[in-house]
Structures are given as structure tokens and as C-alpha cells.
Write an enzyme that holds these catalytic residues in place. Structure first.
Site, PDB file in Angstrom:
ATOM      1  N   ASN A 147     -12.250  -1.585  -0.692  1.00  0.00           N
ATOM      2  CA  ASN A 147     -11.472  -2.118   0.429  1.00  0.00           C
ATOM      3  C   ASN A 147     -12.134  -1.695   1.735  1.00  0.00           C
ATOM      4  OD1 ASN A 147      -8.803  -3.010   1.833  1.00  0.00           O
ATOM      5  ND2 ASN A 147      -9.157  -0.933   2.581  1.00  0.00           N
ATOM      6  N   GLU A 148     -12.353  -2.643   2.615  1.00  0.00           N
ATOM      7  CA  GLU A 148     -12.946  -2.347   3.937  1.00  0.00           C
ATOM      8  C   GLU A 148     -14.049  -1.299   3.797  1.00  0.00           C
ATOM      9  OE1 GLU A 148     -10.051  -1.787   7.091  1.00  0.00           O
ATOM     10  OE2 GLU A 148      -9.221  -3.778   6.741  1.00  0.00           O
ATOM     11  N   GLN A 171       2.448  -6.009   5.352  1.00  0.00           N
ATOM     12  CA  GLN A 171       2.588  -5.560   3.987  1.00  0.00           C
ATOM     13  C   GLN A 171       4.018  -5.799   3.536  1.00  0.00           C
ATOM     14  OE1 GLN A 171       1.240  -1.617   3.099  1.00  0.00           O
ATOM     15  NE2 GLN A 171      -0.686  -1.834   4.216  1.00  0.00           N
ATOM     16  N   TYR A 188      -6.189  -8.901  11.435  1.00  0.00           N
ATOM     17  CA  TYR A 188      -4.904  -8.586  12.062  1.00  0.00           C
ATOM     18  C   TYR A 188      -4.890  -9.147  13.472  1.00  0.00           C
ATOM     19  CZ  TYR A 188      -3.922  -5.551   8.109  1.00  0.00           C
ATOM     20  OH  TYR A 188      -3.661  -5.085   6.846  1.00  0.00           O
ATOM     21  N   GLU A 206       0.846  -1.203   0.000  1.00  0.00           N
ATOM     22  CA  GLU A 206       0.000   0.000   0.000  1.00  0.00           C
ATOM     23  C   GLU A 206       0.881   1.252   0.000  1.00  0.00           C
ATOM     24  OE1 GLU A 206      -2.660   0.052   3.368  1.00  0.00           O
ATOM     25  OE2 GLU A 206      -3.852   1.683   2.514  1.00  0.00           O
ATOM     26  N   GLU A 234      -6.002  -9.273   3.544  1.00  0.00           N
ATOM     27  CA  GLU A 234      -4.965  -8.671   4.394  1.00  0.00           C
ATOM     28  C   GLU A 234      -4.905  -9.510   5.653  1.00  0.00           C
ATOM     29  OE1 GLU A 234      -5.522  -4.465   5.209  1.00  0.00           O
ATOM     30  OE2 GLU A 234      -6.170  -4.109   3.142  1.00  0.00           O
TER      31      GLU A 234
END
Ligand code: AHR
Length: 498
Positions: free
Chosen positions: A178-179, A347, A250, A26, A300
Site C-alpha cells: 500500500n502506498e 473509509q 483524496y 483500516e 482509496e
């Protein structure tokens, strides 16, 4: 302590999509700027502005797919800003990741579509573009597809040719937002479902009417809660508009290098959540879109320690503990090869659970890099059902106990690969790998990671070699299975062949 891993040779789960070993980059902190891209004018050796040291490390992982440009960045990104002569590209805000860092406040757009696709060519990896739903339009996303994929005859195909890319890039993977329940627009599932339907309608039409059908894979951004995904699917209505549903996860417990033994185990048990998230998403798809064959993507994932904050570009130290977490997650994903179509670690460079770190002069691999390297034989192989007999450690208030041994197995033309992690902080484990086909294997080789490094050891430019694999000793037993000793907090890759 002796543990057993039983591998059922005739119980194939499915092909492990190589894309399960994917990556995500990103416009955030030093991931793109500094880590991958430095331009052509500085003292760092580059290929078309891309750091050659980073490139050569990443190439060794055979990265199957790279997702870009975000993340939250994607839903405030307008692709035309990053096309054309660099000196003419506009400076823009970076809404999400600038926060007080004046040097990154302005997105220069020096790294745009052509630079990203050059990076993918250099890495021989498949590009995956995340489109802007939050502040973008279907037209804008459709134009991006046209720019990338239309051979000739349109204004945007000509624009691409002017950038030096006469041949179309044939970008296959397209994320629609995204999200979108969060930074990507704060939509409720109904709103995002309706928007998704419109965006996907146009991309599907391009796919069916302009390209050979099946040239585009469309990814919807789902949620870890089944209710959200259920409502989203109901709003989309036409399940033919989705090829994949993605989730993000996460993990956190304790600090990056400061953690107690209990926090070490708690982080491992929390990592089980990724498998649970996949199972839930797959069950929702099975119930509400049974005939649609929609895959689950973990778009992710990774460890996000409290030290990684927006003001330091989400940088954290990368320890052996993080690598052991990654090994367990990859084992869990291998075991779900029948439903998982992709997973992208967050990432790639310098940010969060990166695989490569850089400074002004050098690039070096993290402990997690070593796991991705060790697990390469699983990519594209057939996952085999495994049963693990080991001890578990109970942790109050967590959803799962921790298995002290994690394992997964796969079969390819080269034989069988079994990866095993001894997660025990204190004890060696002897692992007996039993295959259901007696006597089939005559050769066993093994490599071992982290035999001599502690769980809180983290990679630096000076010490990165300490995390390299060493040779292990796997012994074929009379029954044609094999035994290997795995030290505490070490990971072994065992290859069986005949
Ligand atoms: O990877 C960092 C951020 O985490 C991404 O921008 C966003 O998608 C997620 O919340």
C-alpha cells in the site's frame, strides 16, 4: 434552466464492475474497533462481536468488496498476530494511527483474519486483503494466502481449521503493498517494481500450481504520476504478474462544514481529478503494457477535510457537499467502466468519508451512504455513453471547470438508470433525458436526494433520516424520453422501463 442528458443506447462503454462501489476499512481510529467490531462482552448487540446495527446498514448497500487491513497499517501488519485465541494475541504498536491516543496505542489484534472474513460473510461481500511489502516478506504473504485458501493437508490449512474454518476462504483479491512510495516503505518505483516482481512471482506460482489458475487477482500499488507508474512497470518487466494497478486520491477544499460557495465549487472541480488519474493510469498501461489487460483500481478515494487528523482518528463531519462529490466521482467512474475494475471509498465507518457513523449506542448512515444506495442499480449494469449539455462555472487556477450537472447512465435487464446531480447552489434545473431509441420507454420513476437539506448539513444520530430519499416526478415525453426537475444541490436517480 433546462439541461439535456443524451443517452446513446447503442454506445455501450462496458460492464460497470460492481467493485467500483467498493469500500475500505483500516485499523484506524474507530473504523474497525468501535465502528465494526466491539467484541462479545459489551452491551452493544453483536453477531460474533460485529455490531449488528452497522452490519444491517452496510448490508443495504450490497457492498461488493471490502479492502482490509490498510492503508498504511497494512505494511506494518503481520497477519499471524491476528490468528488464534484472542487472549493469546500479542499487543502491537500502531505505527501510523496511534499518535498520542493512548486508548488506541496498542493494537490488540482482537480483530484479525477470521474476524474480517466473518465480517465479509455477514455482509456477503468479497474480501480484499492488502499484504505487507514494507516490513514483510514474500514468505509471509504467501503463507497468508495459504492460510486463507489451501483446502487441507498443510500446517497453515490445519491452523485455519483449528480456528473453526474448515472450508477455505478462497480470498481472490490480494494487494501487494500500500502506498509503497510513501508509508509503505518509501521505495522508489524501481525498488518497489523489483519487490513487487518477487512477491507476485510467488503468489502467481501458488495461483498456477496449487489453485485453479486465475484464483488470485494481484493488485500493484501505483501512483498518480505517470512517470512513477512507467518506471514501476519497467522494473516489473513481466506484465503477466499484474492484474490491476491501483491509485489513491483524496480531495480537499475548505473545512468539513465551514466552506464558502467558491470552495464548494472548487471541491467539485477537484473531484474531476479522479477521472483524470484513471485516464492517465490507463494510458500508461496502454502504452507500456498494451497486451496485458491490466485494470485500473482506485483503491482509496474520498474527501479528506483538514479537521480529520491522526489525533482524532481521521474523523470529520459528513455533509451533503461530500455526498455530491461522491455522486460526481461515481458518474466519472461509471463512464470509465471499460478500464476501472474497482474503487474503494475511504473509509467504511467513522473515518474520513465514511458511509456509517456510530456512537456507543447507535449507528446511522451519512449523506454519502444515501448516494451509494441510490446508485446501486448501476452495479453490474452496462454503462452507456452520455452527453451532458449544461452550464459550466469557471474557477481560476483549477484544472477543470465545474459542470453544473453531472450524469451517468447504464442499462440492465430492469431498464435504464440515469443518475443526475444538480450541483448549482442556487438554481433548479429541468433535466431532459433523451435516449437514442425513441419511444422505447413507457415508465419512468425517480427518487431524489437532498431536496430539503443544505450543502453544509451533516449527519448526526438525531438527524440522519433527513437525508433519506424522497419520491421524484419524472415524466415520459412524447418522444419516449423523460423530463425531471432537480432542485439545487440535489441528486436524482431516474429509472426508465417499458
Ligand atoms: O485512509 C487513510 C490513509 O490514507 C491510508 O492509511 C493511506 O493509504 C492513505 O494515505
Amino acid at each position: 434552466m433546462t439541461d439535456t442528458v443524451r443517452v446513446s443506447m447503442d454506445a455501450a462503454i462496458g460492464r460497470i464492475a460492481p467493485e467500483i462501489y467498493g469500500h475500505f476499512a483500516e485499523h484506524l481510529g474507530r473504523c474497525i474497533y468501535g465502528g465494526l467490531w466491539v467484541g462479545e462482552d459489551g452491551s452493544i448487540d453483536t453477531t460474533a462481536g460485529l455490531r449488528t446495527d452497522t452490519l444491517s446498514l452496510l448490508r443495504r448497500l450490497d457492498p461488493p468488496v471490502l479492502r482490509w487491513p490498510g492503508g498504511c497499517f497494512a505494511d506494518d501488519y503481520h497477519w499471524r498476530d491476528g490468528v488464534g485465541p484472542r487472549e493469546d494475541r500479542p499487543g502491537r504498536r500502531n505505527l501510523w494511527w496511534a499518535q498520542g491516543r493512548s486508548e488506541t496505542f496498542t493494537e490488540s489484534n482482537a480483530f484479525g483474519t477470521e474476524e474480517f472474513l466473518t465480517l465479509c460473510d455477514e455482509l456477503d461481500t468479497t474480501p480484499y486483503l492488502a499484504g505487507n511489502v514494507g516490513t514483510g516478506t514474500p514468505d509471509e504473504l504467501l503463507n497468508w494466502v495459504e492460510y486463507c485458501n489451501t483446502p487441507d493437508g498443510t500446517e497453515l490449512a490445519s491452523l485455519r481449521t483449528e480456528q473453526g474454518s474448515e472450508e477455505p476462504h478462497d480470498v481472490h483479491w490480494w494487494g501487494i503493498g500500500n502506498e509503497n512510495w510513501g508509508c509503505g516503505g518509501k521505495f522508489d518505483p524501481d525498488d518497489y517494481g523489483r519487490r513487487y516482481r518477487t512477491f507476485a512471482n510467488y503468489l502467481r506460482a501458488y495461483d498456477r500450481n496449487i489453485q485453479p489458475e486465475g484464483s488470485l487477482e494481484l493488485v500493484a500499488c501505483g501512483h498518480i504520476t505517470p512517470e512513477w507508474n512507467r518506471e514501476f512497470l519497467a522494473a516489473v518487466g513481466d506484465y503477466g504478474l499484474l492484474d490491476h494497478l491501483s491509485i489513491h486520491r483524496y480531495l480537499e477544499c475548505g473545512g468539513d462544514v465551514e466552506f464558502t460557495d467558491e470552495q464548494y465549487y472548487r471541491l467539485l472541480t477537484r473531484a474531476n481529478q479522479i477521472g483524470t488519474d484513471v485516464d492517465r493510469a490507463a494510458a500508461t498501461l496502454e502504452t507500456y503494457a498494451p497486451a496485458a489487460a491490466i485494470g485500473v483500481i482506485v483503491d482509496e478515494w474520498g474527501v479528506w477535510h483538514p479537521e480529520a487528523v491522526a489525533t482524532n482518528g481521521l474523523e470529520q463531519e459528513n455533509t451533503v457537499r461530500d455526498a455530491i462529490v461522491a455522486a460526481g466521482v461515481l458518474d466519472d467512474l461509471n463512464r470509465r467502466a471499460d478500464v476501472v475494475t474497482m474503487a474503494n471509498l475511504a473509509q467504511t465507518v467513522n473515518v474520513l468519508q465514511c458511509v456509517v457513523q456510530t456512537d456507543e449506542e447507535a449507528a446511522w448512515p451519512t449523506p454519502t451512504y444515501r448516494v451509494f444506495e441510490a446508485y446501486k442499480p448501476h452495479m453490474g449494469a452496462t454503462a452507456l455513453r452520455t452527453t451532458v449539455d449544461t452550464e459550466t462555472k469557471e474557477l481560476p487556477d483549477e484544472d477543470h471547470d465545474v459542470q453544473l450537472l453531472s450524469a451517468s447512465a447504464s442499462r440492465s435487464a430492469d431498464g435504464i438508470t440515469v443518475t443526475v446531480s444538480n450541483r448549482d447552489l442556487d438554481r433548479d434545473r429541468t433535466v431532459e433525458i433523451e435516449t437514442s431509441t425513441d419511444g422505447q420507454f413507457t415508465d419512468a420513476t425517480a427518487s431524489v436526494l437532498f431536496e430539503a437539506t443544505s450543502v453544509d448539513a451533516y449527519s448526526t444520530r438525531e438527524n440522519a433520516d433527513r437525508f433519506a430519499p424522497t419520491e421524484g416526478t419524472a415524466e415520459i415525453t412524447a418522444e419516449g424520453s423523460c423530463t425531471i426537475g432537480v432542485p439545487p444541490t440535489a441528486i436524482a436517480t431516474v429509472r426508465l422501463s417499458s
